[in-house]
Design a protein around this motif. Structure first.
Motif, PDB file in Angstrom:
ATOM      1  N   PRO A   1      27.905  41.702  54.920  1.00  0.00           N
ATOM      2  CA  PRO A   1      27.014  41.513  53.783  1.00  0.00           C
ATOM      3  C   PRO A   1      27.706  41.096  52.487  1.00  0.00           C
ATOM      4  N   THR A   2      29.002  41.361  52.362  1.00  0.00           N
ATOM      5  CA  THR A   2      29.728  40.985  51.146  1.00  0.00           C
ATOM      6  C   THR A   2      31.047  40.326  51.535  1.00  0.00           C
ATOM      7  N   PRO A   3      30.993  39.044  51.977  1.00  0.00           N
ATOM      8  CA  PRO A   3      32.232  38.403  52.410  1.00  0.00           C
ATOM      9  C   PRO A   3      33.147  38.001  51.257  1.00  0.00           C
ATOM     10  N   THR A   4      32.605  37.869  50.059  1.00  0.00           N
ATOM     11  CA  THR A   4      33.406  37.474  48.909  1.00  0.00           C
ATOM     12  C   THR A   4      34.181  38.673  48.395  1.00  0.00           C
ATOM     13  N   LYS A   5      35.453  38.454  48.073  1.00  0.00           N
ATOM     14  CA  LYS A   5      36.265  39.574  47.597  1.00  0.00           C
ATOM     15  C   LYS A   5      37.185  39.130  46.473  1.00  0.00           C
ATOM     16  N   ILE A   6      37.572  40.097  45.672  1.00  0.00           N
ATOM     17  CA  ILE A   6      38.541  39.865  44.611  1.00  0.00           C
ATOM     18  C   ILE A   6      39.915  39.826  45.259  1.00  0.00           C
ATOM     19  N   VAL A   7      40.672  38.753  44.987  1.00  0.00           N
ATOM     20  CA  VAL A   7      41.994  38.635  45.606  1.00  0.00           C
ATOM     21  C   VAL A   7      43.128  38.778  44.603  1.00  0.00           C
ATOM     22  N   SER A   8      42.843  38.585  43.331  1.00  0.00           N
ATOM     23  CA  SER A   8      43.922  38.728  42.352  1.00  0.00           C
ATOM     24  C   SER A   8      43.351  38.802  40.943  1.00  0.00           C
ATOM     25  N   MET A   9      44.189  39.318  40.039  1.00  0.00           N
ATOM     26  CA  MET A   9      43.847  39.342  38.627  1.00  0.00           C
ATOM     27  C   MET A   9      44.474  38.129  37.963  1.00  0.00           C
ATOM     28  N   ILE A  10      43.888  37.685  36.876  1.00  0.00           N
ATOM     29  CA  ILE A  10      44.349  36.481  36.180  1.00  0.00           C
ATOM     30  C   ILE A  10      44.896  36.892  34.824  1.00  0.00           C
ATOM     31  N   TYR A  11      45.934  36.225  34.403  1.00  0.00           N
ATOM     32  CA  TYR A  11      46.419  36.377  33.039  1.00  0.00           C
ATOM     33  C   TYR A  11      46.684  35.003  32.465  1.00  0.00           C
ATOM     34  N   ASP A  12      46.508  34.864  31.180  1.00  0.00           N
ATOM     35  CA  ASP A  12      46.683  33.572  30.498  1.00  0.00           C
ATOM     36  C   ASP A  12      48.146  33.283  30.255  1.00  0.00           C
ATOM     37  N   ASP A  13      48.454  31.965  30.176  1.00  0.00           N
ATOM     38  CA  ASP A  13      49.803  31.529  29.793  1.00  0.00           C
ATOM     39  C   ASP A  13      50.007  31.749  28.318  1.00  0.00           C
TER      40      ASP A  13
ATOM     41  N   ASN B   1      41.094  47.136  43.242  1.00  0.00           N
ATOM     42  CA  ASN B   1      40.662  48.089  42.214  1.00  0.00           C
ATOM     43  C   ASN B   1      40.744  47.515  40.802  1.00  0.00           C
ATOM     44  N   ALA B   2      40.261  46.296  40.654  1.00  0.00           N
ATOM     45  CA  ALA B   2      40.202  45.683  39.327  1.00  0.00           C
ATOM     46  C   ALA B   2      39.160  46.429  38.493  1.00  0.00           C
ATOM     47  N   LYS B   3      39.284  46.343  37.199  1.00  0.00           N
ATOM     48  CA  LYS B   3      38.431  47.098  36.272  1.00  0.00           C
ATOM     49  C   LYS B   3      37.430  46.185  35.568  1.00  0.00           C
ATOM     50  N   ARG B   4      36.401  46.810  35.009  1.00  0.00           N
ATOM     51  CA  ARG B   4      35.373  46.095  34.261  1.00  0.00           C
ATOM     52  C   ARG B   4      36.013  45.301  33.125  1.00  0.00           C
ATOM     53  N   GLY B   5      35.579  44.051  32.951  1.00  0.00           N
ATOM     54  CA  GLY B   5      36.073  43.202  31.887  1.00  0.00           C
ATOM     55  C   GLY B   5      37.261  42.340  32.271  1.00  0.00           C
ATOM     56  N   GLN B   6      37.893  42.610  33.404  1.00  0.00           N
ATOM     57  CA  GLN B   6      39.060  41.829  33.802  1.00  0.00           C
ATOM     58  C   GLN B   6      38.645  40.472  34.368  1.00  0.00           C
ATOM     59  N   HIS B   7      39.493  39.472  34.117  1.00  0.00           N
ATOM     60  CA  HIS B   7      39.340  38.146  34.717  1.00  0.00           C
ATOM     61  C   HIS B   7      40.035  38.204  36.069  1.00  0.00           C
ATOM     62  N   VAL B   8      39.337  37.778  37.104  1.00  0.00           N
ATOM     63  CA  VAL B   8      39.874  37.857  38.454  1.00  0.00           C
ATOM     64  C   VAL B   8      39.595  36.557  39.206  1.00  0.00           C
ATOM     65  N   MET B   9      40.312  36.385  40.312  1.00  0.00           N
ATOM     66  CA  MET B   9      40.010  35.298  41.243  1.00  0.00           C
ATOM     67  C   MET B   9      39.265  35.927  42.413  1.00  0.00           C
ATOM     68  N   ILE B  10      38.142  35.304  42.776  1.00  0.00           N
ATOM     69  CA  ILE B  10      37.403  35.770  43.938  1.00  0.00           C
ATOM     70  C   ILE B  10      37.510  34.712  45.027  1.00  0.00           C
ATOM     71  N   GLU B  11      37.471  35.161  46.268  1.00  0.00           N
ATOM     72  CA  GLU B  11      37.640  34.277  47.409  1.00  0.00           C
ATOM     73  C   GLU B  11      36.410  34.384  48.299  1.00  0.00           C
ATOM     74  N   THR B  12      35.826  33.232  48.606  1.00  0.00           N
ATOM     75  CA  THR B  12      34.682  33.169  49.516  1.00  0.00           C
ATOM     76  C   THR B  12      35.102  32.326  50.711  1.00  0.00           C
ATOM     77  N   PRO B  13      34.979  32.864  51.925  1.00  0.00           N
ATOM     78  CA  PRO B  13      35.349  32.074  53.104  1.00  0.00           C
ATOM     79  C   PRO B  13      34.493  30.806  53.199  1.00  0.00           C
ATOM     80  N   THR B  14      35.139  29.650  53.295  1.00  0.00           N
ATOM     81  CA  THR B  14      34.384  28.390  53.351  1.00  0.00           C
ATOM     82  C   THR B  14      33.643  28.226  54.657  1.00  0.00           C
ATOM     83  N   SER B  15      34.120  28.850  55.721  1.00  0.00           N
ATOM     84  CA  SER B  15      33.419  28.716  56.999  1.00  0.00           C
ATOM     85  C   SER B  15      32.007  29.274  56.886  1.00  0.00           C
TER      86      SER B  15
END
Length: 159
Positions: free
Chosen positions: A147-159, A72-86
């Protein structure tokens, strides 16, 4: 454009963690009514995407994609997305390798049957066309399954 920088990830994925998936940084541009998110991802070219060095790229470096949003990430957030390599590897094989293998196999089979050079070439191209058709069917079947294998797995924050 997404800036290249050191990032920390919080949630259950860590940068550099062994995984059978491709991780990319993205920015959420829209949350859709069906719960999916639209994101923009920096597409890195074969050159590594360092445009400050050459300015020769002909294509846009930002790619839009639709992804699952289980956190449930929100608009404008930096996130990590994961795409299965297989899925990426299978898709690349189907699209690029299968038609070429079919082209070569078609030529060799026609040649083994003592067909003329022109017939061998025609059979090779017909086989390549069948390879393209098979790749399209494989892709369609894969898309229907997920149809949508890519998913958001985490939110990112800067150091």
């Amino acid at each position: 454009m997404l800036a290249t920088r050191e990032i920390n990830v919080y949630n259950n994925k860590k940068i550099g963690e062994k995984s059978d998936a491709m991780l990319q940084e993205a920015i959420i541009t829209k949350i859709r009514e069906d719960g999916l998110a639209e994101v923009v991802v920096e597409r890195l070219g074969i050159c590594g995407g360092d445009c400050n060095n050459c300015n020769e790229c002909k294509y846009e470096h930002l790619m839009k994609s639709v992804v699952q949003n289980p956190i449930n990430a929100k608009r404008g957030q930096h996130v990590m997305i994961e795409t299965p390599t297989s899925g990426v590897v299978k898709g690349a094989f189907a699209i690029y390798v299968l038609p070429i293998v079919m082209l070569i196999a078609g030529y060799l089979i026609a040649n083994a049957l003592s067909a003329s050079e022109g017939v061998c070439i025609a059979v090779a191209f017909a086989a390549a066309a069948l390879g393209v058709l098979a790749a399209m069917l494989i892709s369609k079947k894969h898309y229907a399954a997920d149809p949508t294998p890519t998913k958001i797995v985490s939110m990112i924050y800067d150091d």
